[in-house]
Design a protein around this motif. Structure first.
Motif, short mmCIF file in Angstrom:
data_model
loop_
_atom_site.label_atom_id
_atom_site.label_comp_id
_atom_site.label_asym_id
_atom_site.label_seq_id
_atom_site.Cartn_x
_atom_site.Cartn_y
_atom_site.Cartn_z
N LEU A 155 5.01 6.71 7.77
CA LEU A 155 5.50 5.08 7.16
C LEU A 155 4.50 4.57 6.23
O LEU A 155 4.94 4.20 5.24
N LEU A 156 3.23 4.91 6.04
CA LEU A 156 2.39 4.26 5.34
C LEU A 156 2.57 5.08 3.85
O LEU A 156 2.45 4.40 2.77
N LEU A 157 2.88 6.37 3.92
CA LEU A 157 3.15 6.95 2.81
C LEU A 157 4.26 6.93 2.08
O LEU A 157 4.76 6.64 0.94
N GLU A 158 5.66 6.65 2.91
CA GLU A 158 6.84 6.31 2.40
C GLU A 158 6.74 4.93 1.99
O GLU A 158 7.59 4.52 0.84
N ALA A 159 6.26 3.84 2.57
CA ALA A 159 6.30 2.51 2.08
C ALA A 159 5.46 2.31 0.88
O ALA A 159 5.55 1.68 -0.33
N ASN A 160 4.09 2.87 0.91
CA ASN A 160 3.52 3.35 -0.40
C ASN A 160 3.22 1.74 -1.34
O ASN A 160 3.72 1.63 -2.33
N HIS A 161 2.75 0.90 -0.64
CA HIS A 161 2.20 -0.28 -1.27
C HIS A 161 0.79 -0.55 -1.09
O HIS A 161 0.05 -0.44 -0.11
N PRO A 162 -0.02 -1.13 -2.19
CA PRO A 162 -1.47 -1.29 -2.05
C PRO A 162 -1.83 -2.51 -1.14
O PRO A 162 -2.78 -2.71 -0.75
N GLY A 163 -0.60 -3.26 -0.96
CA GLY A 163 -1.04 -4.61 0.07
C GLY A 163 -0.95 -4.45 1.62
O GLY A 163 -1.13 -5.16 2.21
N ILE A 164 -0.73 -3.15 2.15
CA ILE A 164 -0.65 -2.79 3.52
C ILE A 164 -1.80 -2.32 3.95
O ILE A 164 -2.71 -1.62 3.28
N ARG A 165 -2.33 -2.81 5.08
CA ARG A 165 -3.59 -2.26 5.64
C ARG A 165 -2.91 -2.22 7.30
O ARG A 165 -1.90 -2.55 7.79
N VAL A 166 -3.57 -1.43 8.05
CA VAL A 166 -3.39 -1.01 9.64
C VAL A 166 -4.50 -1.76 10.36
O VAL A 166 -5.67 -1.69 10.11
N ASN A 167 -3.82 -2.63 11.47
CA ASN A 167 -4.88 -3.09 12.62
C ASN A 167 -4.73 -1.94 13.46
O ASN A 167 -3.72 -1.70 14.27
N VAL A 168 -6.00 -1.39 13.72
CA VAL A 168 -6.17 -0.30 14.55
C VAL A 168 -6.64 -0.83 15.97
O VAL A 168 -7.41 -1.27 16.19
#
Length: 289
Positions: free
Chosen positions: A160-173
């Protein structure tokens, strides 16, 4: 590494923002992760000047709000979408009000394996759109690794990160939820390293008790709490994880999330243990058993 306390830990307690701020400073936290419900209540029930004064006090104490943690329906129907976008813009305004540049949301509300190709593409497109709106306001959109969402396995998160492909996205691990998915948390970090932006820390006595974190139990005042334990005691080896983060300099903000009883006591104990683990001087380390 900087540690924050989650205000959601006090969802059944009578504690003001000032109470949490003073506690955070006294016990060595870097600040507060503010639950969206609390942020909305404070902003709707307080004079704006008082909020500004409180935030100035927070800043004077060297503390800050690390993130607003809330919920947005990424899979809303086209009819619902204008209201959802308006709600998202209000969340961004809240983040600005509380002087933070992160908003935590979930990627849908169903397991990734149940998603149709159309639902998956819609979620990616919406995530891209919402992230762009926030990015224009200099706010990160932080998606939590969480069961029963499209971010519930390492493969689904990465895809989903690759498909959304936006620099404003981060992951809460959320390390417990990564472990719950069957993946070693340290292995997961190597895959999603470019997108890491935040950590959640919590633990459980046994894998068989992971259902304690189901929303119906977490939010119920009468929910089951036995099995919720300290970071040091639980089934997930946090000593290994924290040492790895420090060694690899993956020093992103980490928030302690406690859903059991006596949150002041537990958070004090856990942050002291984390400081001791990192070799930071602390002559009053408390580790409860």
């Amino acid at each position: 590494m900087n540690y924050y306390l989650c205000s959601i830990s006090f969802r059944h307690e009578l504690a003001s923002l000032e109470d949490l701020m003073n506690f955070a400073q006294e016990k060595g936290f870097a600040g507060i992760e503010l639950w969206g419900v609390h942020a909305e209540a404070i902003s709707g029930g307080s004079d704006p000047k008082r909020i500004i004064h409180t935030l100035d006090q927070l800043q004077d104490k060297g503390l800050h709000v690390s993130m607003i943690s809330h919920y947005v329906n990424l899979l809303a129907t086209n009819h619902q979408l204008p209201d959802v976008i308006a709600r998202w813009r209000r969340l961004i305004a809240l983040a600005k009000l509380f002087r933070t540049n992160r908003i935590r949301i979930f990627a849908g509300n169903q397991p990734s394996h149940t998603a149709s190709p159309e639902e998956w593409s819609l979620c990616a497109a919406r995530l891209r759109m919402f992230s762009e709106i926030a990015y224009e306001a200099e706010v990160w959109t932080v998606i939590e690794f969480h069961p029963h969402t499209y971010f519930d396995t390492l493969q689904s998160v990465h895809s989903l990160l690759l498909e959304a492909n936006h620099p404003g996205i981060r992951v809460n691990v959320d390390f417990l939820h990564v472990w719950e998915s069957g993946c070693d948390p340290i292995d997961a970090l190597s895959v999603i390293k470019p997108w890491i932006g935040y950590y959640h820390l919590k633990n459980v006595r046994d894998r068989e008790q992971l259902s304690l974190f189901e929303p119906d139990n977490v939010y119920s005042p009468n929910g089951i709490r036995d099995g919720l334990v300290s970071l040091a005691e639980g089934a997930l080896d946090y000593a290994r994880i924290i040492r790895y983060l420090l060694k690899e300099k993956l020093n992103y903000p980490a928030a302690l999330e406690w859903f059991g009883d006596r949150p002041f006591h537990r958070l004090e104990s856990d942050v002291a243990w984390l400081m001791q683990l990192a070799g930071q001087p602390d002559t009053n380390v408390i580790v409860s058993h």
